[in-house]
Scaffold this motif. Structure first.
Motif, PDB file in Angstrom:
ATOM      1  N   GLU A  35       0.808  -1.215   0.000  1.00  0.00           N
ATOM      2  CA  GLU A  35       0.000   0.000   0.000  1.00  0.00           C
ATOM      3  C   GLU A  35       0.845   1.270   0.000  1.00  0.00           C
ATOM      4  O   GLU A  35       0.284   2.373  -0.011  1.00  0.00           O
ATOM      5  CB  GLU A  35      -0.938   0.000   1.218  1.00  0.00           C
ATOM      6  CG  GLU A  35      -1.998  -1.093   1.150  1.00  0.00           C
ATOM      7  CD  GLU A  35      -2.875  -1.137   2.379  1.00  0.00           C
ATOM      8  OE1 GLU A  35      -2.605  -0.360   3.329  1.00  0.00           O
ATOM      9  OE2 GLU A  35      -3.820  -1.940   2.408  1.00  0.00           O
ATOM     10  N   ILE A  36       2.153   1.139   0.037  1.00  0.00           N
ATOM     11  CA  ILE A  36       3.011   2.326   0.025  1.00  0.00           C
ATOM     12  C   ILE A  36       2.821   3.086  -1.281  1.00  0.00           C
ATOM     13  O   ILE A  36       2.903   2.524  -2.376  1.00  0.00           O
ATOM     14  CB  ILE A  36       4.492   1.936   0.194  1.00  0.00           C
ATOM     15  CG1 ILE A  36       4.719   1.298   1.567  1.00  0.00           C
ATOM     16  CG2 ILE A  36       5.403   3.144   0.030  1.00  0.00           C
ATOM     17  CD1 ILE A  36       4.452   2.217   2.736  1.00  0.00           C
ATOM     18  N   LEU A  37       2.514   4.382  -1.165  1.00  0.00           N
ATOM     19  CA  LEU A  37       2.363   5.237  -2.329  1.00  0.00           C
ATOM     20  C   LEU A  37       3.702   5.895  -2.651  1.00  0.00           C
ATOM     21  O   LEU A  37       4.461   6.256  -1.743  1.00  0.00           O
ATOM     22  CB  LEU A  37       1.330   6.340  -2.060  1.00  0.00           C
ATOM     23  CG  LEU A  37      -0.062   5.923  -1.580  1.00  0.00           C
ATOM     24  CD1 LEU A  37      -0.888   7.159  -1.267  1.00  0.00           C
ATOM     25  CD2 LEU A  37      -0.760   5.062  -2.610  1.00  0.00           C
ATOM     26  N   VAL A  38       3.987   6.059  -3.914  1.00  0.00           N
ATOM     27  CA  VAL A  38       5.184   6.797  -4.332  1.00  0.00           C
ATOM     28  C   VAL A  38       4.732   7.917  -5.255  1.00  0.00           C
ATOM     29  O   VAL A  38       4.212   7.661  -6.348  1.00  0.00           O
ATOM     30  CB  VAL A  38       6.208   5.879  -5.040  1.00  0.00           C
ATOM     31  CG1 VAL A  38       7.449   6.689  -5.412  1.00  0.00           C
ATOM     32  CG2 VAL A  38       6.576   4.693  -4.166  1.00  0.00           C
ATOM     33  N   THR A  39       4.885   9.153  -4.818  1.00  0.00           N
ATOM     34  CA  THR A  39       4.459  10.297  -5.627  1.00  0.00           C
ATOM     35  C   THR A  39       5.387  10.452  -6.830  1.00  0.00           C
ATOM     36  O   THR A  39       6.466   9.849  -6.898  1.00  0.00           O
ATOM     37  CB  THR A  39       4.472  11.590  -4.804  1.00  0.00           C
ATOM     38  OG1 THR A  39       5.830  11.891  -4.446  1.00  0.00           O
ATOM     39  CG2 THR A  39       3.644  11.443  -3.534  1.00  0.00           C
ATOM     40  N   SER A  40       4.952  11.250  -7.779  1.00  0.00           N
ATOM     41  CA  SER A  40       5.779  11.458  -8.968  1.00  0.00           C
ATOM     42  C   SER A  40       7.095  12.139  -8.617  1.00  0.00           C
ATOM     43  O   SER A  40       8.053  12.104  -9.397  1.00  0.00           O
ATOM     44  CB  SER A  40       5.011  12.284 -10.005  1.00  0.00           C
ATOM     45  OG  SER A  40       4.580  13.516  -9.449  1.00  0.00           O
ATOM     46  N   GLY A  41       7.164  12.763  -7.452  1.00  0.00           N
ATOM     47  CA  GLY A  41       8.410  13.363  -6.985  1.00  0.00           C
ATOM     48  C   GLY A  41       9.310  12.374  -6.266  1.00  0.00           C
ATOM     49  O   GLY A  41      10.386  12.750  -5.793  1.00  0.00           O
ATOM     50  N   GLY A  42       8.866  11.104  -6.154  1.00  0.00           N
ATOM     51  CA  GLY A  42       9.689  10.060  -5.557  1.00  0.00           C
ATOM     52  C   GLY A  42       9.515   9.881  -4.060  1.00  0.00           C
ATOM     53  O   GLY A  42      10.224   9.092  -3.446  1.00  0.00           O
ATOM     54  N   LYS A  43       8.553  10.570  -3.454  1.00  0.00           N
ATOM     55  CA  LYS A  43       8.343  10.460  -2.015  1.00  0.00           C
ATOM     56  C   LYS A  43       7.470   9.242  -1.701  1.00  0.00           C
ATOM     57  O   LYS A  43       6.382   9.083  -2.250  1.00  0.00           O
ATOM     58  CB  LYS A  43       7.672  11.728  -1.476  1.00  0.00           C
ATOM     59  CG  LYS A  43       7.490  11.734   0.039  1.00  0.00           C
ATOM     60  CD  LYS A  43       8.831  11.724   0.761  1.00  0.00           C
ATOM     61  CE  LYS A  43       8.668  11.727   2.261  1.00  0.00           C
ATOM     62  NZ  LYS A  43       9.962  11.636   2.953  1.00  0.00           N
ATOM     63  N   SER A  44       7.960   8.376  -0.791  1.00  0.00           N
ATOM     64  CA  SER A  44       7.184   7.212  -0.356  1.00  0.00           C
ATOM     65  C   SER A  44       6.298   7.611   0.822  1.00  0.00           C
ATOM     66  O   SER A  44       6.763   8.246   1.764  1.00  0.00           O
ATOM     67  CB  SER A  44       8.116   6.070   0.058  1.00  0.00           C
ATOM     68  OG  SER A  44       8.857   5.612  -1.053  1.00  0.00           O
ATOM     69  N   VAL A  45       5.030   7.213   0.757  1.00  0.00           N
ATOM     70  CA  VAL A  45       4.066   7.584   1.791  1.00  0.00           C
ATOM     71  C   VAL A  45       3.296   6.337   2.221  1.00  0.00           C
ATOM     72  O   VAL A  45       2.737   5.622   1.384  1.00  0.00           O
ATOM     73  CB  VAL A  45       3.069   8.648   1.266  1.00  0.00           C
ATOM     74  CG1 VAL A  45       2.061   9.017   2.346  1.00  0.00           C
ATOM     75  CG2 VAL A  45       3.816   9.887   0.777  1.00  0.00           C
ATOM     76  N   ALA A  46       3.269   6.083   3.539  1.00  0.00           N
ATOM     77  CA  ALA A  46       2.438   5.017   4.097  1.00  0.00           C
ATOM     78  C   ALA A  46       1.069   5.617   4.395  1.00  0.00           C
ATOM     79  O   ALA A  46       0.944   6.459   5.284  1.00  0.00           O
ATOM     80  CB  ALA A  46       3.071   4.445   5.356  1.00  0.00           C
ATOM     81  N   PRO A  47       0.019   5.213   3.684  1.00  0.00           N
ATOM     82  CA  PRO A  47      -1.267   5.912   3.813  1.00  0.00           C
ATOM     83  C   PRO A  47      -2.039   5.610   5.090  1.00  0.00           C
ATOM     84  O   PRO A  47      -2.838   6.443   5.533  1.00  0.00           O
ATOM     85  CB  PRO A  47      -2.051   5.415   2.589  1.00  0.00           C
ATOM     86  CG  PRO A  47      -1.475   4.070   2.295  1.00  0.00           C
ATOM     87  CD  PRO A  47      -0.014   4.167   2.653  1.00  0.00           C
ATOM     88  N   SER A  48      -1.838   4.436   5.697  1.00  0.00           N
ATOM     89  CA  SER A  48      -2.740   4.006   6.779  1.00  0.00           C
ATOM     90  C   SER A  48      -2.709   4.941   7.980  1.00  0.00           C
ATOM     91  O   SER A  48      -3.754   5.218   8.587  1.00  0.00           O
ATOM     92  CB  SER A  48      -2.405   2.581   7.214  1.00  0.00           C
ATOM     93  OG  SER A  48      -1.060   2.482   7.633  1.00  0.00           O
TER      94      SER A  48
END
Length: 609
Positions: free
Chosen positions: A475-488
């Motif tokens: 579920e880890i999101l990676v933005t187009s800028g390369g930032k990894s985000v854990a959404p939960s």
């Protein structure tokens, strides 16, 4: 810390199976009240250990008469009710394998599970379930029997009558053939990312899991020393958590009742009547109890005192927590006086709403907000949060009774090791880890390695061996800028707002993080009423400036815990909640992310216009 182990509290059973406890308890203490059962008039009736043993034996004889044998798989499609537990233990007595099916499953989901498990018989609750199974029965050539609990005299009565001439020794020969390594059940995963997989769980898995939990937490099953322990099961028995509660109650000689609906209107009256000494639940239940109490206080003009009581409860519990870990002296005299002031007016009433006897509870299935856990502790109910999966037969970690650390899912249960891999993934090792996925060696090899279960969850262990779950690898999101985000974590913090029902964070391959938010309609109706406003149609509600401001506050609060690059930049309020009916939630109420993003593709795109 990378790894932490808690030694077992007792040796794992070397012989026998799950049903033996029913017969052993009936022989040792036949008159002990083993279960509570609600009759047709809604009155709770006691069922003794001997009485339950007799019913299990009679049903097992009926199943034999209808051709069920050792190793056969029998599906059960029903809500949580007494008869489910009766069928489970009758099937386990024969060495058969119950296959739980969520009562809300679609025809295609039912087909897949019954086909994959090669089910030979099926128990359903009512006519709608029978029709669901009937719609796919032509594709299930192995399915030979279909029993309905609520048809005519009912499946239990019919089977009991059919088995009247079967010798009891035939049943006991089956039972004596069951060993800990025998398969107890096949439980299908909720399928958040694809087709559900059948988790093969043995008698040994469940015996290890429940015996370790009983051995460690048994003292908190009672309200006070000398009380009889009792729990009301309202979790779905199709889920591994509910199934574990069922097994633990029978093995641990805890009076067990069943309630099929988690909605407060149905659940609270049964909690008051059954009066459990402890419960096992999901955070949703505790959230509902808290928000209902808060709305009631606001409607009575006592919102200010209630919020003060919440603040005092949280500070009081936090002081107790600090004392338990040796970093504080405990509540001050002034705080103790404030706490005592709110005992009768607030805290006691909340406990009374839950039956009056409850002093402890366990929570799992998803993360519980730290502040909510502290509030319940301050209100006199200690909630032990834990963590586990279907693949670990439910709990793999839980907060210990004497040192609860709110905001974490606790230490490994006895006999279990938690390891944090290099990429942050949580690995588990213990006797409760399943033996693999049915008919799927490739998926099994992907998660099992030399007895270690790779959970797919990300987490950290602190210096005391307490685990905190930080997200899920897939579920880890990676933005187009390369930032990894854990959404939960973000989603949970937004959901803490009383008006929010659900939140899903999006942003994969997008320039920034955004969110879709759904509303708790009951809370919104109350919020409008407190402003002397009439209810609004959904289409108008989502555009209401005052409501949008409330949700924005929730988002801003959530963003304070993350960096700017990880923060929610914008959001959209949706007119309708995500539902299982529309394929957007799993039966255990987890978000189906891909399905939601596909269903709301236009709304997601609009967030980035």
């Amino acid at each position: 810390m990378r790894e932490f182990t808690v030694p077992p509290v007792e040796a794992a059973p070397q012989v026998g199976g799950l049903a033996d406890a029913v017969f052993d308890h009936a022989e040792r203490d036949p008159d002990r009240v083993a279960l509570g059962r609600k009759d047709a008039d809604g009155v709770w009736r006691d069922v003794t250990a001997a009485g339950f043993r007799d019913e299990v034996l009679a049903l097992a004889k009926g199943l034999i008469a209808h051709g069920v044998r050792f190793g056969d798989r029998v599906a059960i499609m029903s809500r949580t009710r007494y008869e489910w537990t009766l069928f489970d233990f009758a099937l386990w007595t024969l060495g058969a394998q119950p296959v739980p099916v969520y009562p809300t499953s679609s025809a295609e989901q039912v087909f897949w599970m019954l086909h994959d498990a090669q089910v030979t018989a099926c128990v359903v609750e009512h006519e709608d379930h029978a029709m669901t199974v009937g719609s796919v029965i032509d594709r299930l050539p192995r399915l030979q029997r279909l029993w309905q609990l609520d048809a005519g005299r009912g499946a239990v009565a019919e089977l009991t009558e059919a088995g009247a001439e079967i010798d009891e020794d035939v049943v006991h020969r089956h039972r004596r053939a069951v060993t800990p390594d025998s398969v107890a059940t096949v439980i299908y995963t909720s399928g958040t990312t694809g087709r559900p997989k059948g988790c093969v769980i043995t008698h040994a898995n469940f015996m290890f899991e429940t015996d370790m939990l009983i051995g460690r937490w048994e003292p908190v099953f009672r309200s006070r020393p000398g009380d009889a322990a009792a729990t009301l099961l309202f979790l779905p028995l199709a889920h591994v958590f509910g199934r574990m509660v069922e097994v633990a109650a029978i093995r641990g000689a805890v009076k067990l009742g069943h309630q099929p609906v988690m909605a407060a209107a149905e659940l609270l009256p049964d909690l008051a009547a059954f009066r459990p000494s402890f419960v096992l639940a999901v955070p949703y239940v505790f959230e509902k109890v808290f928000h209902a109490a808060r709305r009631r206080a606001e409607a009575e003009g006592r919102r200010g005192p209630f919020d003060k009581a919440v603040d005092v409860a949280v500070r009081y519990a936090e002081a107790l927590e600090h004392k338990a870990f040796g970093i504080g002296p405990g509540p001050s005299a002034a705080l103790r006086m404030q706490h005592q002031f709110f005992e009768k007016t607030v805290y006691g009433k909340i406990r009374e709403a839950l039956g009056g006897r409850m002093r402890h509870a366990m929570s799992g299935g998803s993360g519980m907000n730290r502040q909510l856990g502290l509030f319940f502790e301050g209100a006199g109910i200690t909630v032990f949060e834990g963590y586990g999966l279907t693949e670990s037969s439910a709990a793999a970690t839980a907060n210990p009774p004497e040192r609860t650390k709110y905001g974490t899912v606790g230490q490994p249960v006895p006999g279990t090791t938690v390891h944090i891999a290099e990429d942050g993934e949580v690995w588990l090792h213990g006797g409760q880890v399943f033996s693999g996925y049915l008919n799927d060696p490739r998926a099994t090899a992907a998660v099992l390695n030399d007895g270690w279960l790779a959970t797919g969850d990300l987490g950290v262990l602190d210096e005391d061996g307490y685990l905190t779950i930080t997200g899920r690898k897939k579920e880890i999101l990676v933005t187009s800028g390369g930032k990894s985000v854990a959404p939960s974590g973000l989603e949970e913090r937004v959901r803490n707002h009383p008006l929010v029902a659900q939140c899903i964070v999006v942003g994969n391959d997008r320039p920034y993080v955004a969110a879709l938010v759904t509303l708790d309609q009951e809370a919104v109706d109350h919020w409008l009423a407190m402003q002397n406003r009439a209810p609004l149609p959904a289409a108008e509600l989502v555009r209401d400036p005052a409501l949008e401001a409330e949700i924005r506050r929730a988002v801003v609060t959530a963003n304070t815990a993350v960096s700017q690059a990880e923060s929610i930049r914008t959001f959209r309020i949706l007119a309708h909640p995500f539902s299982e009916e529309h394929g957007l939630l799993t039966p255990s109420l987890k978000l189906k992310r891909k399905a939601i993003e596909k269903a709301y593709a236009a709304e997601v795109d609009a967030l980035y216009d």
